[in-house]
Design a protein around this motif. Structure first.
Motif, PDB file in Angstrom:
ATOM      1  N   LEU A 155       0.844  -1.204   0.000  1.00  0.00           N
ATOM      2  CA  LEU A 155       0.000   0.000   0.000  1.00  0.00           C
ATOM      3  C   LEU A 155       0.872   1.245   0.000  1.00  0.00           C
ATOM      4  O   LEU A 155       1.694   1.448   0.897  1.00  0.00           O
ATOM      5  CB  LEU A 155      -0.891   0.029   1.250  1.00  0.00           C
ATOM      6  CG  LEU A 155      -1.651   1.352   1.506  1.00  0.00           C
ATOM      7  CD1 LEU A 155      -2.692   1.606   0.424  1.00  0.00           C
ATOM      8  CD2 LEU A 155      -2.300   1.345   2.886  1.00  0.00           C
TER       9      LEU A 155
ATOM     10  N   PRO B 227      -0.156   4.690   0.634  1.00  0.00           N
ATOM     11  CA  PRO B 227      -1.280   5.562   0.984  1.00  0.00           C
ATOM     12  C   PRO B 227      -1.001   6.972   0.469  1.00  0.00           C
ATOM     13  O   PRO B 227       0.126   7.276   0.080  1.00  0.00           O
ATOM     14  CB  PRO B 227      -1.298   5.534   2.508  1.00  0.00           C
ATOM     15  CG  PRO B 227       0.102   5.242   2.900  1.00  0.00           C
ATOM     16  CD  PRO B 227       0.723   4.446   1.781  1.00  0.00           C
TER      17      PRO B 227
ATOM     18  N   ARG C  99      -1.833  10.282   5.527  1.00  0.00           N
ATOM     19  CA  ARG C  99      -2.682   9.242   6.140  1.00  0.00           C
ATOM     20  C   ARG C  99      -1.941   8.512   7.262  1.00  0.00           C
ATOM     21  O   ARG C  99      -2.519   8.167   8.269  1.00  0.00           O
ATOM     22  CB  ARG C  99      -3.156   8.245   5.056  1.00  0.00           C
ATOM     23  CG  ARG C  99      -4.376   7.440   5.492  1.00  0.00           C
ATOM     24  CD  ARG C  99      -5.607   8.312   5.553  1.00  0.00           C
ATOM     25  NE  ARG C  99      -6.646   7.835   6.455  1.00  0.00           N
ATOM     26  CZ  ARG C  99      -7.706   7.109   6.130  1.00  0.00           C
ATOM     27  NH1 ARG C  99      -7.902   6.773   4.872  1.00  0.00           N
ATOM     28  NH2 ARG C  99      -8.597   6.746   7.024  1.00  0.00           N
TER      29      ARG C  99
ATOM     30  N   GLY D  16       4.158   2.943   4.202  1.00  0.00           N
ATOM     31  CA  GLY D  16       3.035   2.023   4.097  1.00  0.00           C
ATOM     32  C   GLY D  16       3.507   0.590   4.196  1.00  0.00           C
ATOM     33  O   GLY D  16       4.710   0.310   4.159  1.00  0.00           O
TER      34      GLY D  16
ATOM     35  N   THR E 284      -3.844   7.150  -3.992  1.00  0.00           N
ATOM     36  CA  THR E 284      -3.660   5.922  -3.221  1.00  0.00           C
ATOM     37  C   THR E 284      -3.431   4.764  -4.199  1.00  0.00           C
ATOM     38  O   THR E 284      -4.097   4.687  -5.221  1.00  0.00           O
ATOM     39  CB  THR E 284      -4.934   5.654  -2.402  1.00  0.00           C
ATOM     40  OG1 THR E 284      -5.137   6.737  -1.496  1.00  0.00           O
ATOM     41  CG2 THR E 284      -4.831   4.355  -1.624  1.00  0.00           C
TER      42      THR E 284
ATOM     43  N   GLU F 174      -7.989   5.296   0.733  1.00  0.00           N
ATOM     44  CA  GLU F 174      -7.444   4.012   1.167  1.00  0.00           C
ATOM     45  C   GLU F 174      -8.534   2.961   1.400  1.00  0.00           C
ATOM     46  O   GLU F 174      -8.387   1.810   0.973  1.00  0.00           O
ATOM     47  CB  GLU F 174      -6.604   4.191   2.440  1.00  0.00           C
ATOM     48  CG  GLU F 174      -5.271   4.900   2.226  1.00  0.00           C
ATOM     49  CD  GLU F 174      -5.393   6.403   2.056  1.00  0.00           C
ATOM     50  OE1 GLU F 174      -6.470   6.951   2.369  1.00  0.00           O
ATOM     51  OE2 GLU F 174      -4.429   7.032   1.604  1.00  0.00           O
TER      52      GLU F 174
END
Lengths: 531, 531
Positions: A224, A226, A230, A251, A456, A511
């Motif tokens: 991920l 993000p 975040r 992430g 994202t 997300e």
């Protein structure tokens, strides 16, 4: 060798790293063959109880610890052993501290014995973490610790972080557990190799141009990136700190969407915005995830996709991975429409200008401090021939970026108006190649354009290169010079078995939705859990 | 005078502005006395129907239009007349376009006649807007237009925007409607004067160092400086565009918290994040407002306050305004604790360094284009003697800012741990003075420290300076040089009747909570609607 030369310092560091491996964890004979994936099972170092712990999901382990079926010490020991194997086989660790980890695990077990619940506040499970910190922990480490995490290893990164393979002058090169001739990706490549080898179940990387997504893709992991704001980045070390036109973000890299959700919900539950001013006060928005689930049970999703960004055509295995995802999504009743990526080559050029905006002053200054030379593929993300920008030129770059981002939103609204439906996500390649041969990484545009947008992105591992199906296209006419270099690199034999992924891209700070879509697509291609 | 000199261009602009005023809106004899607040009632230009329209709230007008009791044309005409008076009395307009506004209002009335609902999608009511746009509207204007707004005027700003009074070489100085000897504040000073005079009910300003809050305070208005990313700024003109260490933000100036909420909920309902990439996808969070309402009916609020920032002590009227708010809050059962503002002088110095980071290159470059001289108080926010920063120095400033912000959060957690309660907001002065005499503005630190933190701030008008109560403190020992200059400026007679406000400060992106707290405090001091 004198100790005050860079070579002396690196050698000393390597011997300290080696000493951290206990005698009974040492590999007596290095395995033959390119892949080391079966060594933990066959090598005789992990016990019959320990192996399944490391083959589990983080979510399951957390559940077992909550029930009292598993202790922290047992789990920590299993992962320390597997991480020790990874260090010896892949050269992926930069620091390894099993004694500290086991002491921490003991403390958690004592807490459990007393309170009959694991961890201190919530349970994060066991997480390996790459973080370069000095006198104090980063906010993320502090929050994960608060949530009950045990840290036992820091993994290797390329010199300066601005490189998409993992090579430095301290421990050399980190290799891919599936084939030592392939790169583990970069910059969070040590983490990719370690998690890919299950020396850890969830790792953390940073991504300013693809550094989470590329190691995820090359090690058949979910990953991920993000959007900025975040997850907490405060007090982490980085190159070119203070450069904020394209923010580096952190992430997870992991084996399943379930574990990715465990990670992000655990961090957000600690309210990182109370500690790091750059984090947006935005808890996990279950309503956003539910909005996608509602679509799954009604209208279906609307996905856009592109296979080529207009500058470099991906290799045959990547094109096939894209076709697989698109076809499965269509078969499941989702609307999937082609999307012409809006001015991506322009975005990549702008990103390159920003990466090199200080003319390498920060990075070359750091190299100069020790006297070590730059690694050969240093130019992957930084072109050192570009001049340092003037402050007003950087302000212009900030405006160019903002304008481009707004134009991208406008292009998306246009296609949405045409369709009469909102685009839920965009499916695209992560790199033009499967897990790449060493020193061959040439083009980061599929990831860095997304960094410029601050969208994202979730990496979805899809398949493995197959020499029988993924035949070289010899009739191909290169789009650009870099395209001809990338195309020339493809060799069905050499890439046979290399992991291939795609990325699922959502708008900024999406997300919850983008992860829910990735979870659905993982289910459709039969890979809810990566291998 | 030749037309191609800056003086000629400015003169031509002034005559175009003058021509926009219809004959029947012209003031034959300028009123005597310092205040012009009663002129709309007594001057004979507004009709008996029009006066109450302009004395209403935006929320009520929207309601009447929704019920068909009021047409857009009638409301637009009333405000165009009052804005024409404002232009003649206060010198606050930079563009005035009543014909375009009335044509737009007619269109909205035709829409209503057909659909029996006002506006196009939602109803924004009538909003005056200061925006400098070229070939296309800013995103905010576009969204307000979509929401049914009618635009009829752009108001004056100081040259470069980086000044806290309103003076430029085009139309000269804008004055305060309550007393022509006082400043209307700046940079959004024309908007402050116009809204203060009810030539408009809601105005929009921008704030990088206090430019919404200072005109709000000086004109006895409510004002909102939202955190960066909450409201759309895309395609607005500005000085030093691309400077992103301290972001300029836009927000409303208005007569009540009810109208402030009408404004922000109307803009957020249009999903500005689909148009401006910098806007966070964060709709109005009713749950956050409700969390404060719940506290109001249970534990009460926990407020921190400071009267002095450690560098400049406010004048007696401001100290009294602070005491009023603190006492009323305590009497109502809220917990109110003193708070030592964390290193504010450091923050102000850092902000000053950032404002001047390009050594004035952008602003002086623009001045050079026309040849016009800098206005005298240009140095309020920009110190032109500071050298242009190198790119790596700006990166260092970015890091200093982030570190300071995180330390501030840490200091807040410390006091919260001591109290065992969360701090809901901080109450503080907006400026060290009431609405100030012309050319006397010396210290923006009470507002700019909050810009550096990117905290949400709501201006709450509290009282008026009173020579009988607010007696000069002659025993005062100055804290700093600037303090002695500010203290010397106080004169009970000269400031008698000048508006005084405080600001209610919440953490980053806490608009819903901070507005709910400001609404409660307004109720407690008996000023739900400003005069």
């Amino acid at each position: 060798m004198e100790n005050n030369t860079w070579k002396g310092l690196a050698e000393e560091k390597r011997s300290r790293l080696d000493e951290a491996i206990r005698e009974e964890w040492r590999i007596k004979t290095q395995p033959t063959g390119p892949s080391v994936m079966n060594y933990p099972r066959d090598g005789g170092i992990l016990s019959g109880d320990e192996l399944p712990i490391t083959e589990s999901s983080a979510a399951d382990l957390v559940q077992k610890m909550a029930n009292g079926e598993l202790t922290s010490v047992a789990a920590t020991l299993a992962f320390c052993k597997r991480a020790a194997l990874a260090q010896q086989l892949l050269n992926c660790n930069l620091e390894f501290f099993p004694d500290m980890a086991l002491a921490r695990a003991k403390e958690l077990d004592e807490y459990y014995a007393k309170h009959k619940k694991p961890g201190l506040e919530t349970t994060m499970g066991y997480v390996a973490w790459i973080g370069k910190y000095d006198t104090e922990d980063s906010v993320l480490v502090m929050l994960l610790y608060k949530a009950g995490a045990v840290f036992y290893v820091k993994t290797s990164v390329p010199q300066s972080l601005m490189v998409c393979e993992t090579l430095n002058n301290i421990i050399g090169r980190t290799v891919n557990p599936r084939n030592k001739s392939w790169s583990c990706g970069g910059s969070s490549g040590g983490e990719g190799a370690l998690v890919g080898f299950r020396g850890s179940l969830i790792g953390v990387g940073t991504d300013i141009g693809g550094s989470i997504r590329i190691p995820s893709a090359f090690n058949f992991l979910f990953g991920l990136r993000p959007s900025h704001g975040r997850l907490p980045y405060a007090k982490m070390a980085n190159s070119m700190e203070g450069q904020e036109t394209i923010h580096s973000v952190c992430g997870p890299l992991c084996h399943s969407m379930k574990d990715m959700k465990l990670f992000i919900t655990s961090v957000l539950a600690e309210k990182p915005w109370l500690y790091d001013s750059k984090v947006i006060p935005m808890p996990w928005r279950q309503s956003e995830e539910d909005a996608i689930k509602l679509k799954l049970s009604s209208s279906g999703l609307t996905l856009a996709f592109y296979t080529c960004d207009g500058r470099v055509l991906p290799h045959p295995p990547v094109i096939r991975a894209m076709q697989t995802v698109v076809n499965r999504a269509k078969q499941a009743g989702h609307m999937v429409v082609p999307w012409e990526p809006y001015k991506h080559p322009y975005a990549v050029d702008l990103a390159n200008r920003i990466y090199a905006s200080d003319g390498g002053a920060d990075i070359f200054g750091t190299l100069k401090q020790s006297g070590e030379p730059a690694v050969p593929n240093f130019g992957d993300l930084i072109n050192p021939s570009l001049p340092k920008l003037d402050l007003n030129e950087v302000w212009d770059a900030n405006l160019e970026k903002w304008k481009y981002q707004c134009e991208y939103l406008s292009a998306l609204r246009t296609i949405e108006n045409e369709l009469g439906r909102d685009i839920d996500a965009i499916v695209a390649p992560v790199t033009p190649t499967a897990a790449i041969r060493h020193d061959q990484f040439k083009y980061h545009g599929y990831t860095s354009a997304i960094n410029l947008l601050d969208f994202t992105s979730v990496v979805l591992p899809v398949t493995f290169a197959d020499k029988a199906i993924d035949v070289k296209n010899n009739a191909f006419k290169p789009l650009t010079n870099v395209d001809s270099v990338v195309q020339a690199e493809y060799d069905g034999e050499a890439y046979h078995g290399a992991p291939v992924a795609v990325q699922i891209i959502g708008r900024r700070l999406s997300e919850e939705r983008t992860m829910a879509i990735a979870e659905e697509l993982a289910r459709l291609i039969g890979g809810e859990t990566a291998a």
